[in-house]
Design an enzyme around this catalytic site. Structure first.
Site, PDB file in Angstrom:
ATOM      1  CG  ASP A 190      -1.897  -1.134   1.275  1.00 44.95           C
ATOM      2  OD1 ASP A 190      -3.092  -0.888   1.069  1.00 44.95           O
ATOM      3  OD2 ASP A 190      -1.479  -2.278   1.518  1.00 44.95           O
TER       4      ASP A 190
ATOM      5  CD  GLU B 133      -7.161   3.089   2.139  1.00 36.65           C
ATOM      6  OE1 GLU B 133      -7.741   2.510   3.070  1.00 36.65           O
ATOM      7  OE2 GLU B 133      -7.007   2.593   1.011  1.00 36.65           O
TER       8      GLU B 133
ATOM      9  CG  ASP C 262      -7.694   2.044  -2.267  1.00 32.29           C
ATOM     10  OD1 ASP C 262      -6.617   1.657  -1.772  1.00 32.29           O
ATOM     11  OD2 ASP C 262      -8.797   1.739  -1.797  1.00 32.29           O
TER      12      ASP C 262
ATOM     13  CG  ASP D 138     -10.488  -1.096  -3.299  1.00 31.08           C
ATOM     14  OD1 ASP D 138     -10.804  -0.332  -2.373  1.00 31.08           O
ATOM     15  OD2 ASP D 138     -11.276  -1.908  -3.820  1.00 31.08           O
TER      16      ASP D 138
ATOM     17  CB  THR E 163      -5.280  -4.258   2.135  1.00 27.23           C
ATOM     18  OG1 THR E 163      -5.069  -3.000   1.481  1.00 27.23           O
ATOM     19  CG2 THR E 163      -3.961  -4.725   2.709  1.00 27.23           C
TER      20      THR E 163
ATOM     21  CG  ASP F   7     -13.078   2.351  -0.493  1.00 27.97           C
ATOM     22  OD1 ASP F   7     -11.944   1.924  -0.784  1.00 27.97           O
ATOM     23  OD2 ASP F   7     -13.495   2.449   0.673  1.00 27.97           O
TER      24      ASP F   7
END
Length: 348
Positions: free
Chosen positions: A45, A68, A133, A136, A138, A292
Protein backbone atom coordinates in the site's frame (compact mmCIF):
# COMPACT_ATOMS: atom_id res chain seq x y z
CA UNK A 1 -8.51 12.99 -27.46
CA UNK A 2 -9.44 14.93 -24.33
CA UNK A 3 -7.32 13.97 -21.30
CA UNK A 4 -4.99 11.91 -23.54
CA UNK A 5 -1.86 12.88 -21.63
CA UNK A 6 -3.51 12.29 -18.26
CA UNK A 7 -4.72 8.88 -19.43
CA UNK A 8 -1.30 7.78 -20.66
CA UNK A 9 0.46 8.77 -17.44
CA UNK A 10 -2.29 7.26 -15.29
CA UNK A 11 -2.26 3.94 -17.16
CA UNK A 12 1.52 3.69 -17.00
CA UNK A 13 1.61 4.66 -13.32
CA UNK A 14 -1.05 2.09 -12.42
CA UNK A 15 0.70 -0.62 -14.44
CA UNK A 16 4.02 0.08 -12.72
CA UNK A 17 2.40 0.07 -9.27
CA UNK A 18 0.57 -3.15 -10.15
CA UNK A 19 3.88 -4.82 -10.97
CA UNK A 20 5.15 -3.70 -7.57
CA UNK A 21 2.24 -5.38 -5.80
CA UNK A 22 2.73 -8.60 -7.76
CA UNK A 23 6.33 -8.74 -6.53
CA UNK A 24 5.06 -8.91 -2.97
CA UNK A 25 2.37 -11.54 -3.58
CA UNK A 26 4.84 -14.43 -3.24
CA UNK A 27 6.24 -13.12 0.02
CA UNK A 28 5.25 -15.08 3.10
CA UNK A 29 5.41 -11.89 5.16
CA UNK A 30 3.76 -9.04 3.30
CA UNK A 31 4.69 -6.51 5.97
CA UNK A 32 1.08 -6.15 7.11
CA UNK A 33 -0.32 -4.41 10.16
CA UNK A 34 -3.68 -3.08 11.31
CA UNK A 35 -4.52 0.62 11.07
CA UNK A 36 -6.46 2.56 13.70
CA UNK A 37 -9.74 1.75 11.91
CA UNK A 38 -8.95 -1.99 12.18
CA UNK A 39 -8.40 -2.39 8.42
CA UNK A 40 -5.15 -4.00 7.25
CA UNK A 41 -2.35 -2.28 5.40
CA UNK A 42 0.84 -3.69 3.85
CA UNK A 43 4.09 -2.28 2.58
CA UNK A 44 2.59 -2.68 -0.90
CA UNK A 45 0.00 0.00 0.00
CA UNK A 46 2.72 2.46 1.01
CA UNK A 47 5.05 1.62 -1.87
CA UNK A 48 2.36 1.72 -4.57
CA UNK A 49 1.01 5.03 -3.26
CA UNK A 50 4.45 6.63 -3.41
CA UNK A 51 5.12 5.42 -6.97
CA UNK A 52 1.73 6.55 -8.30
CA UNK A 53 1.96 9.96 -6.65
CA UNK A 54 5.55 10.38 -7.87
CA UNK A 55 4.41 9.91 -11.47
CA UNK A 56 1.34 12.14 -11.21
CA UNK A 57 2.94 14.94 -9.19
CA UNK A 58 5.94 15.11 -11.53
CA UNK A 59 3.79 15.72 -14.63
CA UNK A 60 0.92 17.63 -13.00
CA UNK A 61 2.54 19.42 -10.05
CA UNK A 62 -0.37 21.82 -9.46
CA UNK A 63 -2.98 19.09 -9.10
CA UNK A 64 -4.33 17.98 -5.76
CA UNK A 65 -3.79 14.30 -4.89
CA UNK A 66 -5.99 12.29 -2.55
CA UNK A 67 -4.53 9.01 -1.29
CA UNK A 68 -5.59 6.58 1.41
CA UNK A 69 -2.30 6.16 3.28
CA UNK A 70 0.13 8.36 5.25
CA UNK A 71 3.73 7.77 6.28
CA UNK A 72 3.35 7.81 10.09
CA UNK A 73 3.82 4.06 10.50
CA UNK A 74 6.87 3.91 8.23
CA UNK A 75 8.55 6.74 10.12
CA UNK A 76 8.52 4.74 13.36
CA UNK A 77 9.04 1.25 11.92
CA UNK A 78 12.56 1.08 10.41
CA UNK A 79 12.18 -2.48 9.13
CA UNK A 80 8.95 -1.69 7.28
CA UNK A 81 10.50 1.50 5.92
CA UNK A 82 13.48 -0.43 4.56
CA UNK A 83 11.29 -3.05 2.92
CA UNK A 84 9.02 -0.40 1.41
CA UNK A 85 12.01 1.47 -0.01
CA UNK A 86 13.39 -1.78 -1.44
CA UNK A 87 10.13 -2.29 -3.34
CA UNK A 88 9.97 1.29 -4.60
CA UNK A 89 13.61 1.56 -5.62
CA UNK A 90 13.64 -1.72 -7.57
CA UNK A 91 10.36 -1.42 -9.49
CA UNK A 92 10.32 0.03 -12.97
CA UNK A 93 8.80 -0.66 -16.36
CA UNK A 94 11.06 -2.65 -18.66
CA UNK A 95 10.25 -0.39 -21.61
CA UNK A 96 12.64 2.57 -21.35
CA UNK A 97 10.41 5.03 -23.21
CA UNK A 98 7.46 4.25 -20.95
CA UNK A 99 9.50 4.44 -17.76
CA UNK A 100 10.98 7.77 -18.91
CA UNK A 101 7.49 9.28 -18.90
CA UNK A 102 7.18 8.56 -15.20
CA UNK A 103 9.14 9.55 -12.11
CA UNK A 104 10.21 7.68 -8.99
CA UNK A 105 11.46 8.95 -5.61
CA UNK A 106 15.23 9.07 -5.24
CA UNK A 107 15.42 8.74 -1.46
CA UNK A 108 13.47 7.33 1.48
CA UNK A 109 12.61 10.81 2.68
CA UNK A 110 11.23 11.80 -0.72
CA UNK A 111 9.20 8.59 -0.76
CA UNK A 112 7.69 9.48 2.62
CA UNK A 113 6.88 13.02 1.50
CA UNK A 114 5.14 11.72 -1.61
CA UNK A 115 3.01 9.33 0.44
CA UNK A 116 1.97 12.25 2.65
CA UNK A 117 0.93 14.34 -0.35
CA UNK A 118 -1.92 11.88 -0.71
CA UNK A 119 -2.80 12.04 2.98
CA UNK A 120 -3.10 15.84 2.73
CA UNK A 121 -5.35 15.90 -0.34
CA UNK A 122 -9.10 16.50 -0.37
CA UNK A 123 -11.59 16.64 -3.26
CA UNK A 124 -13.06 20.14 -3.60
CA UNK A 125 -15.81 21.69 -5.75
CA UNK A 126 -13.25 23.45 -7.94
CA UNK A 127 -9.95 22.29 -9.36
CA UNK A 128 -8.34 19.00 -10.30
CA UNK A 129 -7.95 16.16 -7.81
CA UNK A 130 -6.35 12.79 -8.46
CA UNK A 131 -7.85 10.10 -6.22
CA UNK A 132 -6.01 6.85 -5.60
CA UNK A 133 -6.30 3.66 -3.63
CA UNK A 134 -2.91 1.94 -3.93
CA UNK A 135 -4.31 -1.47 -2.96
CA UNK A 136 -8.09 -1.67 -2.79
CA UNK A 137 -8.94 -4.89 -1.03
CA UNK A 138 -5.82 -5.27 1.10
CA UNK A 139 -7.41 -8.12 3.06
CA UNK A 140 -7.95 -10.13 -0.13
CA UNK A 141 -4.53 -9.05 -1.47
CA UNK A 142 -2.96 -10.67 1.60
CA UNK A 143 -4.80 -13.88 0.66
CA UNK A 144 -3.63 -13.62 -2.99
CA UNK A 145 -7.20 -13.02 -4.13
CA UNK A 146 -8.68 -10.14 -6.15
CA UNK A 147 -7.63 -6.54 -5.48
CA UNK A 148 -7.33 -3.26 -7.37
CA UNK A 149 -4.71 -0.56 -7.91
CA UNK A 150 -6.93 2.44 -8.51
CA UNK A 151 -6.51 5.98 -9.82
CA UNK A 152 -9.08 8.53 -10.92
CA UNK A 153 -9.20 12.19 -11.90
CA UNK A 154 -11.94 14.50 -10.63
CA UNK A 155 -12.27 17.96 -12.20
CA UNK A 156 -14.58 20.51 -10.58
CA UNK A 157 -16.31 17.70 -8.72
CA UNK A 158 -16.89 15.55 -11.84
CA UNK A 159 -15.11 12.29 -12.66
CA UNK A 160 -13.15 12.61 -15.88
CA UNK A 161 -10.85 9.59 -15.87
CA UNK A 162 -10.58 6.27 -14.06
CA UNK A 163 -7.96 3.51 -14.24
CA UNK A 164 -8.11 0.29 -12.25
CA UNK A 165 -5.28 -2.21 -12.36
CA UNK A 166 -6.40 -5.73 -11.50
CA UNK A 167 -3.16 -7.73 -11.20
CA UNK A 168 -4.90 -11.01 -10.27
CA UNK A 169 -7.84 -10.73 -12.65
CA UNK A 170 -8.54 -13.90 -14.63
CA UNK A 171 -11.35 -13.59 -17.18
CA UNK A 172 -11.13 -17.01 -18.83
CA UNK A 173 -14.59 -17.92 -17.49
CA UNK A 174 -16.12 -14.53 -18.33
CA UNK A 175 -16.67 -13.89 -14.63
CA UNK A 176 -14.65 -12.45 -11.75
CA UNK A 177 -13.91 -14.99 -9.04
CA UNK A 178 -12.17 -14.16 -5.77
CA UNK A 179 -10.01 -17.28 -5.85
CA UNK A 180 -9.47 -17.80 -9.59
CA UNK A 181 -6.45 -15.61 -10.26
CA UNK A 182 -3.99 -14.90 -13.06
CA UNK A 183 -0.92 -16.92 -12.04
CA UNK A 184 1.07 -16.66 -15.26
CA UNK A 185 0.56 -13.01 -16.29
CA UNK A 186 -0.11 -9.59 -14.81
CA UNK A 187 -3.87 -9.36 -14.96
CA UNK A 188 -5.85 -6.62 -16.66
CA UNK A 189 -6.33 -2.90 -16.61
CA UNK A 190 -9.78 -1.36 -17.03
CA UNK A 191 -10.08 2.35 -17.75
CA UNK A 192 -12.53 5.00 -18.86
CA UNK A 193 -12.56 8.64 -19.90
CA UNK A 194 -15.78 10.63 -19.56
CA UNK A 195 -17.71 10.49 -22.83
CA UNK A 196 -15.29 8.04 -24.45
CA UNK A 197 -16.42 4.66 -23.15
CA UNK A 198 -14.61 2.02 -21.10
CA UNK A 199 -11.68 -0.10 -22.21
CA UNK A 200 -9.82 -3.27 -21.24
CA UNK A 201 -6.20 -4.30 -21.76
CA UNK A 202 -3.88 -6.93 -20.43
CA UNK A 203 -1.05 -5.56 -18.32
CA UNK A 204 2.61 -6.26 -19.02
CA UNK A 205 6.03 -5.45 -17.62
CA UNK A 206 6.75 -2.86 -20.31
CA UNK A 207 4.82 -0.59 -22.65
CA UNK A 208 1.04 -0.40 -22.58
CA UNK A 209 -0.59 -3.11 -24.67
CA UNK A 210 -3.42 -2.46 -27.12
CA UNK A 211 -6.79 -1.96 -25.42
CA UNK A 212 -10.19 -3.16 -26.59
CA UNK A 213 -13.41 -1.27 -26.05
CA UNK A 214 -15.89 -2.88 -23.64
CA UNK A 215 -19.42 -3.30 -24.97
CA UNK A 216 -22.08 -1.28 -23.11
CA UNK A 217 -24.26 -3.17 -20.65
CA UNK A 218 -27.46 -4.72 -21.97
CA UNK A 219 -30.35 -2.49 -20.99
CA UNK A 220 -32.42 -5.00 -19.05
CA UNK A 221 -35.98 -4.32 -17.94
CA UNK A 222 -36.90 -7.52 -16.08
CA UNK A 223 -35.69 -8.22 -12.51
CA UNK A 224 -34.95 -11.85 -13.39
CA UNK A 225 -32.16 -10.53 -15.62
CA UNK A 226 -30.40 -8.84 -12.68
CA UNK A 227 -26.99 -10.27 -11.86
CA UNK A 228 -25.87 -8.85 -8.52
CA UNK A 229 -22.30 -8.44 -7.33
CA UNK A 230 -21.94 -8.19 -3.56
CA UNK A 231 -19.79 -9.09 -0.55
CA UNK A 232 -21.19 -11.29 2.18
CA UNK A 233 -18.26 -10.55 4.52
CA UNK A 234 -18.61 -6.76 4.29
CA UNK A 235 -19.20 -5.09 7.64
CA UNK A 236 -20.41 -1.75 6.31
CA UNK A 237 -23.31 -3.03 4.16
CA UNK A 238 -26.19 -5.31 5.11
CA UNK A 239 -26.26 -8.64 3.29
CA UNK A 240 -29.60 -9.58 4.84
CA UNK A 241 -31.26 -6.41 3.56
CA UNK A 242 -29.74 -6.97 0.12
CA UNK A 243 -31.27 -10.45 0.16
CA UNK A 244 -34.72 -9.05 1.01
CA UNK A 245 -34.36 -6.60 -1.87
CA UNK A 246 -33.57 -9.41 -4.30
CA UNK A 247 -36.49 -11.50 -3.02
CA UNK A 248 -38.91 -8.58 -3.34
CA UNK A 249 -37.76 -8.06 -6.91
CA UNK A 250 -37.85 -11.79 -7.65
CA UNK A 251 -34.20 -11.50 -8.72
CA UNK A 252 -31.60 -14.24 -8.46
CA UNK A 253 -29.93 -14.63 -5.04
CA UNK A 254 -27.33 -15.22 -3.71
CA UNK A 255 -25.00 -13.42 -6.12
CA UNK A 256 -22.70 -15.58 -8.19
CA UNK A 257 -19.97 -12.98 -7.71
CA UNK A 258 -18.80 -12.19 -4.17
CA UNK A 259 -15.84 -9.78 -3.91
CA UNK A 260 -14.22 -8.02 -0.96
CA UNK A 261 -12.67 -5.16 -2.96
CA UNK A 262 -15.18 -2.35 -3.55
CA UNK A 263 -13.48 -1.32 -6.80
CA UNK A 264 -13.39 -4.90 -8.12
CA UNK A 265 -17.18 -4.98 -7.87
CA UNK A 266 -17.24 -2.27 -10.54
CA UNK A 267 -14.87 -4.40 -12.62
CA UNK A 268 -17.29 -7.32 -12.24
CA UNK A 269 -19.95 -5.08 -13.79
CA UNK A 270 -17.60 -3.99 -16.57
CA UNK A 271 -16.09 -7.33 -17.51
CA UNK A 272 -17.42 -10.08 -15.27
CA UNK A 273 -21.02 -10.68 -16.26
CA UNK A 274 -22.66 -8.71 -13.43
CA UNK A 275 -24.93 -5.69 -13.94
CA UNK A 276 -26.20 -4.45 -10.55
CA UNK A 277 -24.50 -3.35 -7.34
CA UNK A 278 -26.48 -2.15 -4.33
CA UNK A 279 -24.92 -0.99 -1.06
CA UNK A 280 -27.35 -0.50 1.84
CA UNK A 281 -25.32 0.48 4.92
CA UNK A 282 -25.86 -1.20 8.27
CA UNK A 283 -25.54 2.20 9.96
CA UNK A 284 -27.38 5.31 8.76
CA UNK A 285 -24.28 7.39 9.49
CA UNK A 286 -21.94 5.35 7.28
CA UNK A 287 -20.30 7.12 4.34
CA UNK A 288 -17.87 5.57 1.85
CA UNK A 289 -14.34 6.80 1.29
CA UNK A 290 -13.90 8.62 -1.99
CA UNK A 291 -11.02 6.36 -3.13
CA UNK A 292 -13.21 3.25 -2.88
CA UNK A 293 -15.49 4.47 -5.68
CA UNK A 294 -13.93 7.22 -7.83
CA UNK A 295 -12.91 5.77 -11.18
CA UNK A 296 -14.98 2.63 -10.76
CA UNK A 297 -18.16 4.70 -10.82
CA UNK A 298 -17.06 6.35 -14.06
CA UNK A 299 -16.32 2.97 -15.67
CA UNK A 300 -19.85 1.82 -14.83
CA UNK A 301 -21.39 5.05 -16.12
CA UNK A 302 -19.48 4.82 -19.39
CA UNK A 303 -21.03 1.39 -19.91
CA UNK A 304 -24.59 2.67 -19.62
CA UNK A 305 -25.18 2.37 -15.88
CA UNK A 306 -26.55 5.01 -13.53
CA UNK A 307 -24.71 5.53 -10.24
CA UNK A 308 -26.71 7.09 -7.42
CA UNK A 309 -27.35 7.09 -3.69
CA UNK A 310 -30.27 5.10 -2.28
CA UNK A 311 -32.69 7.92 -3.13
CA UNK A 312 -31.60 8.03 -6.75
CA UNK A 313 -29.56 11.23 -6.41
CA UNK A 314 -26.20 11.64 -8.21
CA UNK A 315 -23.02 11.05 -6.22
CA UNK A 316 -21.11 14.24 -5.39
CA UNK A 317 -17.33 13.76 -5.57
CA UNK A 318 -16.44 17.25 -4.34
CA UNK A 319 -17.10 16.95 -0.60
CA UNK A 320 -13.70 15.95 0.73
CA UNK A 321 -12.20 12.55 1.48
CA UNK A 322 -15.56 10.82 1.91
CA UNK A 323 -18.70 10.72 -0.20
CA UNK A 324 -20.31 12.60 2.66
CA UNK A 325 -23.51 13.46 0.79
CA UNK A 326 -24.12 9.89 -0.37
CA UNK A 327 -26.09 7.45 1.79
CA UNK A 328 -25.66 4.03 0.24
CA UNK A 329 -25.38 3.33 -3.48
CA UNK A 330 -27.34 1.87 -6.37
CA UNK A 331 -25.54 1.03 -9.62
CA UNK A 332 -27.35 -0.56 -12.53
CA UNK A 333 -28.29 -0.21 -16.21
CA UNK A 334 -30.25 2.98 -16.82
CA UNK A 335 -33.23 0.91 -18.03
CA UNK A 336 -33.83 -0.64 -14.60
CA UNK A 337 -32.21 1.84 -12.22
CA UNK A 338 -35.44 3.65 -11.31
CA UNK A 339 -37.07 0.34 -10.43
CA UNK A 340 -34.13 -0.50 -8.16
CA UNK A 341 -34.49 2.86 -6.40
CA UNK A 342 -38.19 2.30 -5.84
CA UNK A 343 -37.59 -1.22 -4.55
CA UNK A 344 -35.03 0.06 -2.05
CA UNK A 345 -37.48 2.73 -0.83
CA UNK A 346 -40.11 0.05 -0.24
CA UNK A 347 -37.76 -1.75 2.17
CA UNK A 348 -37.81 1.19 4.56
Amino acid sequence: MEYAKELEIACLAVQRASLLTKKLLDAVDKGSLDKSDATPVTIADFAAQSLIIAAIHHVFPEDDIVGEEDSKTLRVEPDLLERTWELVSTTQLQDEKSEALLYAPTSKEEMLRLIDLGAQGSCKPQGRSWVLDPVDGTASFIQNQQYGVCLGLVVDGKQKLGVTGCPNLNLESGQVHEDIVDRSGYGYQVFAVAGQGAWLRQMSTGALLVASKIEPKTQITQPEDIRFVDCRAATSSCWETHQRLAENLNASWPPRTDLWSAQLRYIAIAAGGCNVLVKIPRKASYRSKVWDHVGGMLIAEELGCIVSDLEGKPVDCSLGRTLSGCHGMIIGPSSIHARLVEAVKQLQ
